[in-house]
Enzyme design. Sequence first.
Site, PDB file in Angstrom:
ATOM      1  CG  HIS A 353      -1.977   0.741   1.072  1.00 37.95           C
ATOM      2  ND1 HIS A 353      -2.382   1.814   0.298  1.00 37.95           N
ATOM      3  CD2 HIS A 353      -2.636   0.702   1.582  1.00 37.95           C
ATOM      4  CE1 HIS A 353      -3.963   2.382   0.048  1.00 37.95           C
ATOM      5  NE2 HIS A 353      -4.199   1.799   1.085  1.00 37.95           N
ATOM      6  CE1 TYR A 466      -8.679   6.849   5.841  1.00 39.48           C
ATOM      7  CE2 TYR A 466      -9.535   5.366   5.289  1.00 39.48           C
ATOM      8  CZ  TYR A 466      -8.782   6.275   5.385  1.00 39.48           C
ATOM      9  OH  TYR A 466      -7.703   6.429   4.095  1.00 39.48           O
TER      10      TYR A 466
END
Length: 640
Positions: A353, A466
């Site tokens: 990522h 989130y």
Amino acid sequence: MVSKEGHRSKIIKTWCGHSEDAMKPQERLAEKTFVSETERTFQHDDHLPSLPIPNLRQTLDKYLQSVYPVASSREYENTRRIVEQFEKGVGRQLHDQLLERNKHTRNWLQHWWLDYAYLYQREPIAPSLAFAGPFTISETLWPPGEGTQCQYLARYLYGVASFWCLLRRERLAPQRSRDGTALSMHQWRRLLSTTRLPGEHKDAIRAMFQTESEGCTPTHLVILCNGRLYTSPLLEPETERPLTIEEYQTILERVKEMAAAEPGPGLAALTMDNRTRWAENREYLRSLSPENAASLEVVESAVCHASLESVPGLNRDRTLRLNLCGDGSSRWADKSLTAVAYTDGYGGNYCDHSPMDAMTLVTQGWFSHLQELDFNRYGRLVVPVREHLCQPRELRFTVDERVRRDIQVARDVSRPLLNDVIIISRRYGRYGKLWIQTEGFHPDAFIQMALQLAYWSLHGRAAPTYETAATRRFYKARTETVRSCTPEALAWCRAMTSDSAVAADRRRLLRAAVDRHADLAKQASDGHGCDRHLMGLQILAGEAGLPTPDIFTDPMWKKSGGSGNFVLSTSTTGYTPCFGVTAAMVRDGYGCFYSIEPDRLNINISGFVSSQECDVNKFYDSVASSLDGMQQLMLSRSNL
């Protein structure tokens, strides 16, 4: 000879000259959607505006609004006083320092985000710092079945190589926002030919991709199989064009045959270790022989990796989990993109990522998907395999007893982490984007409210949440946080579970909650969220050696999700069948990642087996129930 391929059969047709069905260029779905003849892929990147710094009062107001749903009255008042003191004192000083920093850089967050969110982290990359996705075409044109592993992986590699060519020649159309604003394409430079290098205290990103106008770039592939590593061309060396699907398949079949004789040492397991220990072990491995150093260079510089697994995928749940976690030794965890294929034809990809966000992979995946649809509809040219391109070479390593011991230690470290991850993949089929829009709602904001209601109904409390917002309208910018758990969402969830609330009030509160979320998401995309700003102030204090400001030690900071403690970690991958998953942020939390199609939703939920509070199956059932209830609520209006 043109191969015409349908959903479950393959028909070979031979035409003399050109096929009557041959496509005109403008009819190709993949090219029509992704290729530009007038703009270069990266031409706007250096002209984008700088990432803004929000007003301090605005940031603190947003933060307090996110604290309200998860705090008691006493906790909220205490946090409000801390925030006021922060604004008048050290917070103002830090904010002024940040404004000064911004005068000397075009993106004040860029290096901080990469360093603190990823490169300083010492935990193994998988599962928490990686993401994964499936072959989205598996259940249509690529039905799983024995004997399809190399065939499907070859087709995926052809898609990757074709996408590489678009990037290399800058023919991938630059992306734009709905209002036509050019978006940063910088992350697409790091989708391929990129690796994360371990360091003692901090890792580094090595990005080796270059466009044609910039210079040479790697063109080879690395294949992992049975604990061994092999290399082969991904592009023709002279022309930099993709090999044929049949050539990729030949290469993969030969690798399987070569690797079957004896398992290799499984060096990839070393990359799944603690980052500091992997840095030490990597240097030792390099020092054992010049051949080791040369082989590591081939592994780390490859365009991408491909992993031929020795187990079946069996189903979507298991495949997604294996894509993210593997068995601890079948992924070079540092690599930006690894294509994975199982013995029954299921497959997908694994990505580190740190160099990029998921929408880069979604773009490549959707391109490959449309390319397959083009092949299925119109056929493709099949030519004889060129033998000189289909000679995979094993990468040799000198391995001593210490390396073997280090491999086992790494496996022992990673196995409990990987085995603790649970992932389910579901399709919600009652409605999708079209029905939501007919009711006047923003589709993503509507689904976010379904997640809020699902958690509230299942756990009896609000969930700090989130959601990713892209900030790519700014120079080399990546993301901001949308804090979905708002006072408006809380009011609506309470009304939906209260016997005294009437339908009209529930509809009104739903619309208010959805509109508030959509507004926050737009502000976040415009660089006016609160999390990245507060992160910058926190880093400034730390780097200056100041005591940690009270706002960051207040229990409500963590309870509201600060410093990566969101109970719900969510993201949408847009309006295509492409979707993915990563691990939940916290032990007693969920990851929820979804794509929104016209008439259905693809929903993937991750969690941890060791959690005593969370159950991914129950949470999905609650999500589906919430979506059902929201539709019934809106339809009840028309039945009056």
